[in-house]
Design a protein around this motif. Sequence first.
Motif, short mmCIF file in Angstrom:
data_model
loop_
_atom_site.label_atom_id
_atom_site.label_comp_id
_atom_site.label_asym_id
_atom_site.label_seq_id
_atom_site.Cartn_x
_atom_site.Cartn_y
_atom_site.Cartn_z
N ALA A 112 3.37 -5.47 6.71
CA ALA A 112 2.94 -4.12 7.06
C ALA A 112 3.60 -3.06 6.16
CB ALA A 112 3.23 -3.84 8.53
N PRO A 113 4.93 -3.04 6.07
CA PRO A 113 5.54 -2.05 5.17
C PRO A 113 5.17 -2.26 3.71
CG PRO A 113 7.18 -3.57 6.07
CD PRO A 113 5.92 -3.79 6.84
N ALA A 114 4.89 -3.51 3.33
CA ALA A 114 4.51 -3.75 1.94
C ALA A 114 3.15 -3.14 1.63
CB ALA A 114 4.48 -5.25 1.64
N LEU A 115 2.33 -3.03 2.67
CA LEU A 115 1.00 -2.47 2.47
C LEU A 115 1.00 -0.94 2.58
CD1 LEU A 115 -1.07 -5.06 4.51
CD2 LEU A 115 -1.07 -4.77 2.03
N ALA A 116 1.98 -0.43 3.32
CA ALA A 116 2.05 1.02 3.51
C ALA A 116 2.19 1.71 2.16
CB ALA A 116 3.23 1.37 4.40
N SER A 118 0.29 1.86 -0.10
CA SER A 118 -0.42 1.20 -1.19
C SER A 118 -1.64 2.05 -1.54
CB SER A 118 -0.83 -0.20 -0.77
OG SER A 118 -1.38 -0.89 -1.85
N ASN B 7 -3.90 -6.45 6.81
CA ASN B 7 -2.98 -7.36 7.50
C ASN B 7 -3.76 -8.45 8.24
OD1 ASN B 7 -0.78 -8.44 8.91
ND2 ASN B 7 0.20 -6.43 8.97
N LYS B 134 6.46 -6.76 -3.04
CA LYS B 134 7.12 -5.96 -1.99
C LYS B 134 7.56 -6.84 -0.84
CE LYS B 134 4.51 -1.77 -2.94
NZ LYS B 134 3.29 -1.08 -2.48
#
Lengths: 185, 185
Positions: A112-116, A118, B7, B134
């Motif tokens: 989730a944070p890795a996608l935020a 983006s 996700n 990430k």
Amino acid sequence: MSDTEVNDVLERLCNLLRMETRAFGQKYGLQPVQIDALTYLTQCNRYSNTPQAVGEYLGLTKGTISQSLKVLEQKSLLRKLPDEQDKRVVHLTPTAKGKKLIENAIADKSLAPALANSTKITELASVLRSTLRKVQQMNKRKAFAACHTCRFNEQSKKGYLCGLTQEPLSAQDIQLICREHEYPS
Amino acid sequence: MSDTEVNDVLERLCNLLRMETRAFGQKYGLQPVQIDALTYLTQCNRYSNTPQAVGEYLGLTKGTISQSLKVLEQKSLLRKLPDEQDKRVVHLTPTAKGKKLIENAIADKSLAPALANSTKITELASVLRSTLRKVQQMNKRKAFAACHTCRFNEQSKKGYLCGLTQEPLSAQDIQLICREHEYPS
DNA sequence: AATTATAGTATCGAATCGAAACTATAATTA
DNA sequence: TAATTATAGTTTCGATTCGATACTATAATT
């Protein structure tokens, strides 16, 4: 050339997600498969919350999944409710405790944070959706996708209707995973 | 909004890939974890083909992975070679039979054909790479990425050099997964 | 009414998994 | 240099997954 790279990246992401699921589960004495089953049950609709469906979704036999569901029930993470019409059928509904646990499981993941933040998230979503769709159509299993992409889903002025069950569906309903889902041909 | 969808799609792709790995393995009497381990061993470099590394890559303890590797050796899918310098260390190299099996495993998956002819494949690759990066940086484990993205990798006129081992690396070498990999800060 | 199909559970044996104990070798330290 | 500590790997144990099979109960079909 480039698609083998996408393949590798996706495979590795899967490894990492599984590792994180395992690590999270260990904190609560849960196995990865139990987390997966409970996650599914928080995302599926009322036609699809049966032991059979969970097994099909995860690619396991009903006998196997039956044992994992028993554990989840014993831990008060889900409840079993007999179906009114068909007395053979059992419906599985996550308890508040179960829902909370899955919320935490998702929040705990580094995905989730890795996608935020983006930038190309919309485009990524679109390409991934079509990739998933191709994989689903290719592997000859049930798709297990949400009603809003289903060929049985009809929209009228009054709202949504499932052409298969002839039941009206709410806006929330059509976001849920259905075991009867079929893509338009 | 859209990132929870990414996700979900990724989670589902993982489920499907795992189901396919399980189904493929079943044809050869192999467990998913054994396929995963053997796959890794066909993709990692000479510093990284040890039981310890396989365990770290898959997020399993060395005791656990040791048993799976024993099975793979008994089935003649890999060989164990003692390290010359450090006699505690064992190197695992897939046999021709093992490599062939993994080739088939990858070819059997519906992911490859699903990606073929995908128009935005280059862009997808790039976004996924940065997402993976990430995730890797976030979860505090070793990255297990290829040398060409490693901060220890140095390029000169003569070719590539690993700044950690001070050994020269070939063009093929820098495509392989390394357990000592570290991203540039 | 009899047969067949379906949903779910229970049981068994083979396998994963983590934890802990153990062996052998290497690195460190006193 | 000898003793200690650290590391790589294996083995063993108990808990759990998993598939196969048999089983019960209910529904659908004939």
